[in-house]
Design a protein around this motif. Structure first.
Motif, PDB file in Angstrom:
ATOM      1  N   LYS A  48       0.824  -1.209   0.000  1.00 25.07           N
ATOM      2  CA  LYS A  48       0.000   0.000   0.000  1.00 25.07           C
ATOM      3  C   LYS A  48       0.860   1.263   0.000  1.00 25.07           C
ATOM      4  CE  LYS A  48      -4.075  -1.924   2.316  1.00 25.07           C
ATOM      5  NZ  LYS A  48      -4.918  -1.885   3.552  1.00 25.07           N
ATOM      6  N   GLU A  49       2.086   1.141   0.543  1.00 17.79           N
ATOM      7  CA  GLU A  49       3.017   2.275   0.552  1.00 17.79           C
ATOM      8  C   GLU A  49       3.847   2.318  -0.733  1.00 17.79           C
ATOM      9  OE1 GLU A  49       3.231   4.611   2.929  1.00 17.79           O
ATOM     10  OE2 GLU A  49       1.606   3.657   4.059  1.00 17.79           O
ATOM     11  N   HIS A  50       3.484   1.478  -1.706  1.00 11.71           N
ATOM     12  CA  HIS A  50       4.103   1.451  -3.042  1.00 11.71           C
ATOM     13  C   HIS A  50       5.506   0.865  -3.056  1.00 11.71           C
ATOM     14  CE1 HIS A  50       0.692   3.766  -4.394  1.00 11.71           C
ATOM     15  NE2 HIS A  50       0.935   4.686  -3.499  1.00 11.71           N
TER      16      HIS A  50
ATOM     17  N   THR B 159       7.960  -2.436  -3.590  1.00  7.81           N
ATOM     18  CA  THR B 159       7.982  -3.772  -4.175  1.00  7.81           C
ATOM     19  C   THR B 159       8.426  -4.723  -3.070  1.00  7.81           C
ATOM     20  OG1 THR B 159       8.544  -2.932  -6.376  1.00  7.81           O
ATOM     21  CG2 THR B 159       9.018  -5.247  -5.940  1.00  7.81           C
TER      22      THR B 159
ATOM     23  N   ARG C 139       7.079  10.034  -3.587  1.00  6.46           N
ATOM     24  CA  ARG C 139       6.926   9.453  -4.921  1.00  6.46           C
ATOM     25  C   ARG C 139       6.416  10.486  -5.925  1.00  6.46           C
ATOM     26  NH1 ARG C 139       7.391   4.108  -5.276  1.00  6.46           N
ATOM     27  NH2 ARG C 139       6.063   4.009  -7.128  1.00  6.46           N
TER      28      ARG C 139
ATOM     29  N   ARG D 154       3.076   4.158 -11.259  1.00  5.34           N
ATOM     30  CA  ARG D 154       3.930   3.509 -10.261  1.00  5.34           C
ATOM     31  C   ARG D 154       5.217   2.952 -10.861  1.00  5.34           C
ATOM     32  NH1 ARG D 154       2.252  -1.502  -6.195  1.00  5.34           N
ATOM     33  NH2 ARG D 154       4.347  -1.826  -5.347  1.00  5.34           N
TER      34      ARG D 154
ATOM     35  N   ASP E 270       9.175   4.044 -10.296  1.00  5.14           N
ATOM     36  CA  ASP E 270      10.159   3.067  -9.810  1.00  5.14           C
ATOM     37  C   ASP E 270      11.372   3.012 -10.735  1.00  5.14           C
ATOM     38  OD1 ASP E 270       8.611   2.427  -7.633  1.00  5.14           O
ATOM     39  OD2 ASP E 270       7.708   0.660  -8.551  1.00  5.14           O
TER      40      ASP E 270
END
Length: 225
Positions: free
Chosen positions: A22-24, A26, A139, A152, A156
């Motif tokens: 949920k906090e992005h 991996t 982010r 997203r 990344d």
């Protein structure tokens, strides 16, 4: 940012994983010493959450292994063992923090944020390259003080390049970092090409003073114009 959870308690592991996704982040997992040993040996992580008491081995031995490999992953020990000796041993072997079970997930997330900021970004959450400001924890990307929306995966990818400015990044290394260690099951890396293509267009449209160069047959490199 990629995190490895080394934890044999299935329910706790699943709770941590869902929260971090949920906090992005991996997120990858290991349920025992052998699996963790193999993943640590083969892959790079921004942070490792490490239990001490594991099936088939001891988490402190994994810390020694990381040291032998010369890796500098941020390590937070999460353990029910609360003795002073365990904490001292873990920190002496290179752990960055120690959190005793039970703990609140919010506290764990805060600890992860703190070690990443402290070790990777010299206390700051932002990376400045050319006229681009990348806020790793929020982010976000700003170019000439204007916000540029990235999905997203685009973020990344850009973040990974920012941490490896002017260095050649192979397609396989990029795919493994952004998509996780199951990427070796993919038939090809066409999906990377399309993400890179979209990211390049957004950088160009915003007049970014950075660009992603293609090193044909190998991978990519982020450079300043």
């Amino acid at each position: 940012m990629k995190i490895l959870i080394v934890e044999d308690e299935t329910e706790l592991q699943d709770t941590i994983k869902k929260s971090l996704i949920k906090e992005h982040y991996t997120v990858e997992t290991a349920n025992d010493y052998t699996t963790a040993f193999d993943k640590i040996s083969m892959y790079q992580y921004d942070c490792i959450l490490l239990d001490i008491m594991l099936p088939k081995g001891n988490g402190l031995h994994l810390l020694k292994h990381l040291k032998q490999l010369g890796k500098s992953e941020n390590v937070i020990i999460i353990s029910a063992k609360n003795s002073l000796d365990d904490k001292i041993n873990g920190l002496t072997l290179g752990a960055d923090d120690y959190l005793t079970k039970p703990f609140h997930i919010a506290e764990l997330t805060a600890r992860i944020t703190a070690v990443l900021r402290r070790k990777n970004f010299n206390g700051s959450t932002q990376v400045q390259i050319g006229n681009c400001t990348i806020d790793v924890l929020e982010r976000t990307l700003e170019i000439n003080s204007e916000m540029v929306h990235l999905n997203r995966k685009e973020f990344d990818i850009l973040n990974y390049f920012s941490l490896n400015k002017n260095r050649l990044i192979t397609k396989s290394a990029l795919a493994e970092y952004v998509w996780g260690d199951h990427i070796d099951q993919a038939d090809n890396f066409d999906f990377i090409y399309y993400q890179i293509k979209n990211l390049r267009k957004k950088l160009e449209d915003a007049n970014a003073k950075i660009c992603i160069e293609t090193v044909y047959g190998i991978g990519y490199k982020l450079i300043e114009k």
